[in-house]
Write a protein that holds these residues in place. Structure first.
Motif, PDB file in Angstrom:
ATOM      1  N   ARG A  55      30.046 125.375  44.329  1.00 45.16           N
ATOM      2  CA  ARG A  55      29.066 124.465  44.924  1.00 45.16           C
ATOM      3  C   ARG A  55      27.922 125.271  45.532  1.00 45.16           C
ATOM      4  NH1 ARG A  55      30.562 119.306  45.833  1.00 45.16           N
ATOM      5  NH2 ARG A  55      28.962 119.102  47.426  1.00 45.16           N
ATOM      6  N   ALA A  60      27.338 120.087  43.783  1.00 45.79           N
ATOM      7  CA  ALA A  60      28.152 120.748  42.771  1.00 45.79           C
ATOM      8  C   ALA A  60      27.285 121.464  41.741  1.00 45.79           C
ATOM      9  CB  ALA A  60      29.047 119.730  42.074  1.00 45.79           C
ATOM     10  N   ARG A 132      32.917 128.334  47.296  1.00 44.28           N
ATOM     11  CA  ARG A 132      34.035 127.623  46.673  1.00 44.28           C
ATOM     12  C   ARG A 132      35.268 127.747  47.561  1.00 44.28           C
ATOM     13  NH1 ARG A 132      37.300 131.136  43.488  1.00 44.28           N
ATOM     14  NH2 ARG A 132      36.416 133.205  43.126  1.00 44.28           N
TER      15      ARG A 132
END
Length: 278
Positions: A55, A60, A132
């Protein structure tokens, strides 16, 4: 049985290069199925991390990974998961061939690399902050990439690991990322461009050209028959017992060949690329 793994409480601290130096931080297989790709490494005895989605602070990226964490660097299995610009670029590279499409240098200064690339005409994209989930923490890092046409071999980039202790905190596989093999129709010309990109001096070595980082190397050579240049042909791992590794590959049905005192295998289509170890 897993390949020997070792508790390394300070392993993360060794993954960030000192000021003024570069490491070969990781390579990435772009894959269609993360679990199928991970199963190959698990069958060879490697520990592979769970799935983790990348992300930016804005949202995302459209990709998720699983990783084979090593004592030096790591191997990433990266898969597009959504219809985002980044995922579309990944799929376009995967359409060219199955295998390794990303080479990442570890740097202590992402902004400094960005300034240097801009000054040398590589038209770098803005520094990207990524994160992440890993276990009960959040790994954070900054990435710098040239525009694709400037480095046509694949996604060639720099990463500044901001939280390496979160990535290398598990048992690490007792291997180290050693060399990355780049296929080029004109290795000398390609090496000159990579040299300017990375700030590393090229050195002739047989019919190849080597760029030695503080840890790891890039080896540019003639294009193998199975690939069309420009491309990333594969990589080598330093390992404690190449004969034991060769036996595991043979049990998996991979044809093992000897090359220069090392062993090499072509990885299955779910991964692609050549793995050399010794």
């Amino acid at each position: 049985m897993h390949i020997e793994s070792r508790k390394r409480p300070l392993a993360g601290a060794r993954q960030r290069p000192p000021p003024g130096a570069l490491f070969v931080d990781h390579v990435s297989h772009f894959v269609a199925d993360l679990d199928e790709a991970a199963a190959v490494f698990e069958s060879l005895g490697f520990r592979v991390t769970p799935v983790s989605a990348q992300r930016t602070p804005e949202g995302a990226v459209g990709a998720a990974n699983r990783c084979v964490m090593l004592e030096g660097g790591y191997i990433e299995l990266l898969s597009p998961t959504h219809d985002t610009p980044a995922a579309r670029r990944m799929r376009a590279l995967m359409d060219r061939y199955a295998g390794v499409h990303l080479v990442c240098f570890g740097t202590p200064d992402a902004e400094g690399e960005h300034r240097r690339l801009a000054a040398h005409g590589f038209s770098p994209q803005p520094v990207v902050s990524l994160e992440r989930e890993v276990g009960d923490g959040k790994a954070k890092f900054k990435v710098v990439r040239a525009t694709p046409e400037k480095m046509p071999e694949g996604r060639i980039q720099f990463v500044e690991q901001l939280t390496p202790e979160l990535l290398w905190r598990e048992d690490v596989n007792a291997f180290a990322l050693d060399e990355v093999f780049v296929a080029a129709d004109d290795p000398a010309a390609a090496a000159a461009r990579w040299s300017e990109f990375a700030g590393l001096l090229p050195r002739p070595f047989g019919n190849t050209v080597r760029l030695e980082a503080e840890r790891g190397a890039i080896v540019l050579g003639p294009t193998p028959a199975a690939l069309a240049a420009p491309a990333i042909a594969g990589y080598s791992l330093a390992c404690p017992d190449r004969h034991a590794m060769a036996a595991r590959c043979s049990r998996l049905g991979l044809a093992v060949r000897e090359t220069g005192g090392r062993h090499a295998v072509s990885l299955p289509p779910s991964l692609g690329g050549t793995l050399v170890f010794g």
